[in-house]
Structure formats: structure tokens, C-alpha cells
Design an enzyme around this catalytic site. Structure first.
Site, PDB file in Angstrom:
ATOM      1  N   ARG A 148      -0.565  -8.393  13.442  1.00  0.00           N
ATOM      2  CA  ARG A 148      -1.045  -7.316  12.420  1.00  0.00           C
ATOM      3  C   ARG A 148      -1.920  -7.906  11.333  1.00  0.00           C
ATOM      4  NH1 ARG A 148       4.119  -4.462  11.033  1.00  0.00           N
ATOM      5  NH2 ARG A 148       2.975  -3.165   9.466  1.00  0.00           N
ATOM      6  N   LYS A 161       0.933  -1.125   0.238  1.00  0.00           N
ATOM      7  CA  LYS A 161       0.049  -0.095   0.039  1.00  0.00           C
ATOM      8  C   LYS A 161       0.916   1.151   0.183  1.00  0.00           C
ATOM      9  CE  LYS A 161      -2.003  -1.049   3.872  1.00  0.00           C
ATOM     10  NZ  LYS A 161      -1.506  -2.361   4.247  1.00  0.00           N
ATOM     11  N   ARG A 202      -9.677   0.997   8.633  1.00  0.00           N
ATOM     12  CA  ARG A 202      -9.216  -0.401   8.837  1.00  0.00           C
ATOM     13  C   ARG A 202     -10.276  -1.194   9.955  1.00  0.00           C
ATOM     14  NH1 ARG A 202      -3.299   0.844   9.201  1.00  0.00           N
ATOM     15  NH2 ARG A 202      -2.215  -1.114   9.501  1.00  0.00           N
ATOM     16  N   ARG A 249      11.854  -5.758   5.446  1.00  0.00           N
ATOM     17  CA  ARG A 249      11.866  -4.324   4.603  1.00  0.00           C
ATOM     18  C   ARG A 249      12.392  -3.252   5.784  1.00  0.00           C
ATOM     19  NH1 ARG A 249       5.323  -3.098   4.439  1.00  0.00           N
ATOM     20  NH2 ARG A 249       5.105  -2.673   6.720  1.00  0.00           N
ATOM     21  N   ARG A 296      11.104  -0.335  10.783  1.00  0.00           N
ATOM     22  CA  ARG A 296      10.055   0.014  11.835  1.00  0.00           C
ATOM     23  C   ARG A 296       9.863  -1.137  12.824  1.00  0.00           C
ATOM     24  NH1 ARG A 296       4.770   0.388   8.134  1.00  0.00           N
ATOM     25  NH2 ARG A 296       3.877  -0.647   9.977  1.00  0.00           N
TER      26      ARG A 296
HETATM   27  P1  AMP Z   1       0.722   0.693   9.108  1.00  0.00           P
HETATM   28  O1  AMP Z   1       1.996   1.832   8.936  1.00  0.00           O
HETATM   29  O2  AMP Z   1      -0.608   1.243   8.248  1.00  0.00           O
HETATM   30  O3  AMP Z   1       0.987  -0.597   8.936  1.00  0.00           O
HETATM   31  O4  AMP Z   1       0.115   1.099  10.460  1.00  0.00           O
HETATM   32  C1  AMP Z   1       0.824   0.711  11.507  1.00  0.00           C
HETATM   33  C2  AMP Z   1       0.002   0.567  12.825  1.00  0.00           C
HETATM   34  O5  AMP Z   1      -0.382   1.804  13.222  1.00  0.00           O
HETATM   35  C3  AMP Z   1      -0.958  -0.391  12.794  1.00  0.00           C
HETATM   36  O6  AMP Z   1      -0.521  -1.578  12.933  1.00  0.00           O
HETATM   37  C4  AMP Z   1      -1.818   0.070  13.864  1.00  0.00           C
HETATM   38  O7  AMP Z   1      -1.370  -0.283  15.143  1.00  0.00           O
HETATM   39  C5  AMP Z   1      -1.751   1.520  13.737  1.00  0.00           C
HETATM   40  N1  AMP Z   1      -2.861   2.234  12.700  1.00  0.00           N
HETATM   41  C6  AMP Z   1      -2.729   2.727  11.741  1.00  0.00           C
HETATM   42  N2  AMP Z   1      -3.609   2.965  10.922  1.00  0.00           N
HETATM   43  C7  AMP Z   1      -4.605   2.737  11.547  1.00  0.00           C
HETATM   44  C8  AMP Z   1      -6.021   2.737  11.831  1.00  0.00           C
HETATM   45  N3  AMP Z   1      -6.858   3.298  10.632  1.00  0.00           N
HETATM   46  N4  AMP Z   1      -6.828   2.167  12.884  1.00  0.00           N
HETATM   47  C9  AMP Z   1      -6.418   1.727  13.767  1.00  0.00           C
HETATM   48  N5  AMP Z   1      -4.887   1.893  14.037  1.00  0.00           N
HETATM   49  C10 AMP Z   1      -4.211   1.929  12.928  1.00  0.00           C
END
Ligand code: AMP
Length: 216
Positions: A173, A14, A89, A128, A162
Site C-alpha cells: 500500500r 486520515k 488516489r 491498529r 482490517r
Molecule cells: P483505505 O481504507 O483508504 O486505506 O483503503 C483501503 C483499500 O481500498 C486501498 O488499499 C485500495 O485497495 C482501496 N481503495 C480505497 N480508495 C481507493 C481509491 N480512491 N482508488 C483505488 N483504490 C482505493
């Protein structure tokens, strides 16, 4: 104005695709994960809460995330359109987003689901890393820098990983995706805006397929 949602499990691509579309179409990438990581780095109250949730591979509360997005799309750089990467999400977030856009007289153009083979994801995500200076993305096995230890784009020698890209957190996740995010897919299918794209194809091909959706 173009409004696009990219949906898919962690490691589906994404972020990579959103950055490419941002450059090509002048529509801004809104990554809620990046926003939360910035909050963690700033040491704010939100950041402290987010750190624990992210380290556990769980999701932040819907109300907080909806408020963050609601504020963000008011910014002038969203005037041409935006690509939502990591939001919504949950079903509650999807409904809140519709209500939010509706109030502004806007609507989602398309929701692109990046379909990937779950078996491949743990390896994809846990390898990554990114350049600390320009953010260019790399992978230990699939996309190492041309010269080890030096960023292809800006020449920096500093890289970051990360904290939640380790095998254990990735599994949590993935469960969060399966249980809380995948149920949004039928919601968008019923509205006729969902398009599936093969996220296992090579990066350029995935971009071409999403561009086809955007221009279609
Ligand atoms: P990402 O970078 O999109 O993989 O997001 C990393 C982490 O941020 C996720 O595993 C969640 O803990 C939190 N997070 C990001 N976006 C959301 C969302 N829309 N709703 C809830 N938690 C989120």
C-alpha cells in the site's frame, strides 16, 4: 459548503482526523476504503473484486472509484460539505473529481497533506484495531483501551482488525501511495489548494492544525 481532501499514506491519520472533523463541523466523511469494505461485507460483485485488490494492497480502477464518489456526493447528507478520505488516489481520479465538482458549480476548498515519516507507518498500521460495535480506533502500542479488552467508548468487548493492516500488505500500500498517489501533490500545489500538516504531531495537535486550515 466545505469540501476538503485529506491526502497521506496509509496510517497517516486520515480516517481518525476525518471522523473528528465530521463530528465538529457536521461535514460528512467519505471514506472510499470504508465503502469498499462495506461492499466486501455485502458479498456484491464489486465487493468480490475489491477484496482481491485490497488484499494485494493495490488500487481499484479509477472509473469504478469515480462513479462511487459521483453517486455518493449526490446524497442529502453531503449538502453541508464533505471530507474525502482515500479519494482521489491517482491523477486521473483528481482530474475526474475536479470535473465532477465543476459540473455541480462546486470546488475544493483545501487539500491537506498529512506528512509522516514512512519508517513509522508500518508499525502504526500493523498495530491498529477498532471496536466492532462503535468503530472507536485503537492501537496495540500507541493507544490501547484503558482497560484491556473493553472499548473505552461503548464498553463492547469485540474488536476488529482490517485484513489489509498486516506488514506485508502495508508495504504494498505504501508503494501504491508513492507511485500512484504522491504524484497528485504537485497537481494540487499548482492549483494553490495544497496545505501541509505535520501528521507526526499528536492527534489533538493535528486536528487543531487542520481546523486552522479549514477556518483560514
Ligand atoms: P483505505 O481504507 O483508504 O486505506 O483503503 C483501503 C483499500 O481500498 C486501498 O488499499 C485500495 O485497495 C482501496 N481503495 C480505497 N480508495 C481507493 C481509491 N480512491 N482508488 C483505488 N483504490 C482505493
Amino acid at each position: 459548503m466545505r469540501i476538503l481532501v485529506l491526502l497521506g499514506p496509509p496510517g497517516a491519520g486520515k480516517g481518525t482526523q476525518a471522523k473528528r472533523l465530521e463530528r465538529a463541523y457536521g461535514i460528512v466523511q467519505l471514506s472510499t476504503g470504508d465503502m469498499l469494505r462495506a461492499a466486501v461485507a455485502s458479498g456484491s460483485d464489486l465487493g468480490r473484486e475489491a477484496k482481491d485488490v485490497m488484499d494485494a494492497g493495490k488500487l481499484m480502477p479509477d472509473a469504478i472509484m469515480t462513479e462511487i464518489i459521483s453517486d455518493r456526493i449526490e446524497q442529502p447528507d453531503c449538502a453541508n460539505g464533505f471530507i474525502l478520505d482515500g479519494f482521489p488516489r491517482t491523477r486521473a481520479q483528481a482530474e475526474a473529481l475536479d470535473a465532477l465538482l465543476d459540473r455541480k458549480g462546486l470546488a475544493l476548498d483545501k487539500v491537506v497533506e498529512l506528512k509522516v515519516d514512512e519508517q513509522a507507518l508500518v508499525e502504526r498500521v500493523s498495530g491498529r484495531f477498532a471496536c466492532a460495535k462503535c468503530g472507536a480506533g485503537y492501537h496495540d502500542k500507541f493507544q490501547p483501551p484503558k482497560q484491556a479488552g473493553i472499548c473505552d467508548v461503548c464498553g463492547s468487548t469485540e474488536f476488529i482488525r482490517r485484513a489489509d493492516d498486516n506488514a506485508e500488505t502495508v508495504r504494498a500500500r505504501l508503494s501504491a501511495y508513492r507511485e500512484q498517489t504522491a504524484p497528485i501533490l504537485p497537481y494540487y500545489r499548482d492549483k494553490g489548494v495544497l496545505v501541509e500538516v505535520d501528521g507526526m504531531a499528536d492527534i489533538d495537535e493535528v486536528t487543531r492544525q487542520i481546523e486552522h486550515v479549514l477556518n483560514g
